[in-house]
Design a protein around this motif. Structure first.
Motif, PDB file in Angstrom:
ATOM      1  N   ASP A   1       0.588  -1.473   0.130  1.00 56.35           N
ATOM      2  CA  ASP A   1       0.068   0.232  -0.464  1.00 56.35           C
ATOM      3  C   ASP A   1       0.609   0.983  -0.088  1.00 56.35           C
ATOM      4  O   ASP A   1       0.566   1.932   0.284  1.00 56.35           O
ATOM      5  CB  ASP A   1      -0.692  -0.203   1.327  1.00 56.35           C
ATOM      6  CG  ASP A   1      -1.800  -0.887   1.162  1.00 56.35           C
ATOM      7  OD1 ASP A   1      -1.862  -1.964   1.219  1.00 56.35           O
ATOM      8  OD2 ASP A   1      -3.079  -0.914   0.766  1.00 56.35           O
TER       9      ASP A   1
ATOM     10  N   ASP B   1      -1.264  -2.440  -4.875  1.00 55.71           N
ATOM     11  CA  ASP B   1      -1.725  -0.824  -4.045  1.00 55.71           C
ATOM     12  C   ASP B   1      -0.514   0.304  -4.596  1.00 55.71           C
ATOM     13  O   ASP B   1      -0.340   0.664  -2.644  1.00 55.71           O
ATOM     14  CB  ASP B   1      -2.891  -0.226  -2.742  1.00 55.71           C
ATOM     15  CG  ASP B   1      -3.761  -1.125  -2.929  1.00 55.71           C
ATOM     16  OD1 ASP B   1      -4.370  -1.443  -3.950  1.00 55.71           O
ATOM     17  OD2 ASP B   1      -4.986  -0.976  -2.047  1.00 55.71           O
TER      18      ASP B   1
ATOM     19  N   ASN C   1      -6.601  -3.465  -4.917  1.00 57.63           N
ATOM     20  CA  ASN C   1      -7.456  -3.093  -5.264  1.00 57.63           C
ATOM     21  C   ASN C   1      -7.808  -1.532  -6.142  1.00 57.63           C
ATOM     22  O   ASN C   1      -8.494  -1.625  -7.902  1.00 57.63           O
ATOM     23  CB  ASN C   1      -9.135  -3.065  -4.617  1.00 57.63           C
ATOM     24  CG  ASN C   1      -8.911  -2.346  -3.702  1.00 57.63           C
ATOM     25  OD1 ASN C   1      -6.736  -3.132  -2.809  1.00 57.63           O
ATOM     26  ND2 ASN C   1      -8.716  -1.122  -3.236  1.00 57.63           N
ATOM     27  N   HIS C   2      -6.709  -1.105  -6.226  1.00 56.82           N
ATOM     28  CA  HIS C   2      -6.523  -0.135  -6.754  1.00 56.82           C
ATOM     29  C   HIS C   2      -5.564  -0.490  -8.175  1.00 56.82           C
ATOM     30  O   HIS C   2      -5.955   0.334  -9.084  1.00 56.82           O
ATOM     31  CB  HIS C   2      -5.056   0.776  -6.134  1.00 56.82           C
ATOM     32  CG  HIS C   2      -6.512   2.187  -4.516  1.00 56.82           C
ATOM     33  ND1 HIS C   2      -6.903   2.544  -5.063  1.00 56.82           N
ATOM     34  CD2 HIS C   2      -6.555   1.213  -3.824  1.00 56.82           C
ATOM     35  CE1 HIS C   2      -7.704   3.159  -3.884  1.00 56.82           C
ATOM     36  NE2 HIS C   2      -7.070   2.110  -3.086  1.00 56.82           N
TER      37      HIS C   2
ATOM     38  N   HIS D   1      -2.939  -9.589  -1.526  1.00 54.71           N
ATOM     39  CA  HIS D   1      -3.383  -8.036  -0.959  1.00 54.71           C
ATOM     40  C   HIS D   1      -4.314  -8.249   0.151  1.00 54.71           C
ATOM     41  O   HIS D   1      -4.295  -7.303   1.137  1.00 54.71           O
ATOM     42  CB  HIS D   1      -4.081  -6.855  -2.163  1.00 54.71           C
ATOM     43  CG  HIS D   1      -4.296  -6.071  -2.290  1.00 54.71           C
ATOM     44  ND1 HIS D   1      -3.332  -5.316  -1.455  1.00 54.71           N
ATOM     45  CD2 HIS D   1      -5.249  -4.995  -2.447  1.00 54.71           C
ATOM     46  CE1 HIS D   1      -3.657  -4.107  -1.334  1.00 54.71           C
ATOM     47  NE2 HIS D   1      -4.723  -3.632  -1.569  1.00 54.71           N
TER      48      HIS D   1
ATOM     49  N   HIS E   1      -3.781  -4.112   2.937  1.00 54.31           N
ATOM     50  CA  HIS E   1      -4.818  -3.427   2.153  1.00 54.31           C
ATOM     51  C   HIS E   1      -5.941  -2.453   3.614  1.00 54.31           C
ATOM     52  O   HIS E   1      -6.512  -1.397   2.950  1.00 54.31           O
ATOM     53  CB  HIS E   1      -6.097  -4.947   1.825  1.00 54.31           C
ATOM     54  CG  HIS E   1      -7.375  -4.367   1.422  1.00 54.31           C
ATOM     55  ND1 HIS E   1      -7.138  -3.372   0.967  1.00 54.31           N
ATOM     56  CD2 HIS E   1      -8.445  -4.395   1.237  1.00 54.31           C
ATOM     57  CE1 HIS E   1      -8.676  -3.152   0.036  1.00 54.31           C
ATOM     58  NE2 HIS E   1      -9.914  -4.061   0.805  1.00 54.31           N
TER      59      HIS E   1
HETATM   60 MN   LIG Z   1      -5.993  -2.489  -0.663  1.00 53.71          MN
END
Ligand SMILES: [Mn+2]
Length: 240
Positions: free
Chosen positions: A7, A36, A66-67, A132, A190
């Motif tokens: 992240d 991320d 997810n990004h 993640h 995350h």
């Molecule tokens: Mn994330």
């Protein structure tokens, strides 16, 4: 040495500072980025451009967050600008718009090929899985001995709904009997650790079943920092 980081969320300067802090040796060390790198802070695309050659040669490994999936979905026309901006995509969006069609295609190919998890052998935790978000509660695949097969569960969750898997918070809410049944220790990101640590600190969150390394670099305004974990020495590093 093998290092884990998660992240980074577009904070290129903090990332470079971390590489200096851990004295990262590009010839001998390995860095696994647990998703991320994009969104929130300004320089997600700069981070992508920096790490890409190292990922291709194997010095770094980069797992999908997810990004990254948001970026893929945006470039494929499946996620609106407005929606992505609401997820922190403003700066990434701006940089993608400035890319040539060829550069965009290259980015899309690169992101699409990112793995969801890798397995590593550790001294402290045995064979472990790095991913993640962790595991989806409705997608457990069991081994014959009754334990939960972590990698097969991830494969199943991703097949069913990749988006849902990549935003799942289930690991943190799993009851003890589920956590005890996992057949692998997990390294994840995350969820910002200041929301998990009892004392609300930004430090890496350690439990007997998993470790969370998202120390909040995407939320510097809330006091977030960047953390890094050395698998081979069990040391933690922080920059802010
Ligand atoms: Mn994330």
């Amino acid at each position: 040495m093998r290092y884990l980081i998660s992240d980074i969320h577009g904070d290129f300067d903090l990332f470079k500072k971390m590489l200096r802090t851990i004295n990262f040796n590009f010839d001998y060390d390995q860095l696994i980025i647990i998703g991320d790198i994009l969104d929130r802070n300004r320089h997600g695309i700069k981070l992508y451009q920096f790490i890409k050659p190292f990922v291709e040669e194997g010095t770094m490994q980069f797992l999908m967050g997810n990004h990254e999936l948001f970026a893929i979905r945006y470039m494929k026309g499946e996620l609106s600008e407005k929606r992505w901006i609401s997820f922190g995509g403003e700066h990434t969006l701006r940089d993608i718009k400035e890319m040539s069609e060829e550069e965009r295609e290259e980015l899309l190919q690169f992101l699409t090929k990112l793995p969801l998890y890798v397995e590593i052998d550790t001294m402290k935790y045995g064979r472990a899985v790095i991913t993640h978000t962790g595991i989806s509660a409705t997608m457990y695949v069991y081994n014959e001995d009754g334990t939960i097969n972590v990698t097969k569960s991830i494969d199943k969750a991703a097949r069913e709904n990749l988006f849902e898997y990549l935003i799942s918070l289930d690991l943190h809410y799993a009851p003890a009997h589920i956590k005890n049944a996992l057949d692998r220790f997990l390294f994840v990101g995350h969820v910002c650790t200041f929301g998990l640590n009892e004392d609300a600190s930004n430090k890496i969150y350690r439990t007997p079943h998993y470790m969370n390394l998202d120390c909040g670099a995407g939320h510097r305004d809330l006091g977030g920092i960047l953390g890094c974990y050395c698998v081979d020495t069990d040391e933690e590093f922080y920059v802010s």
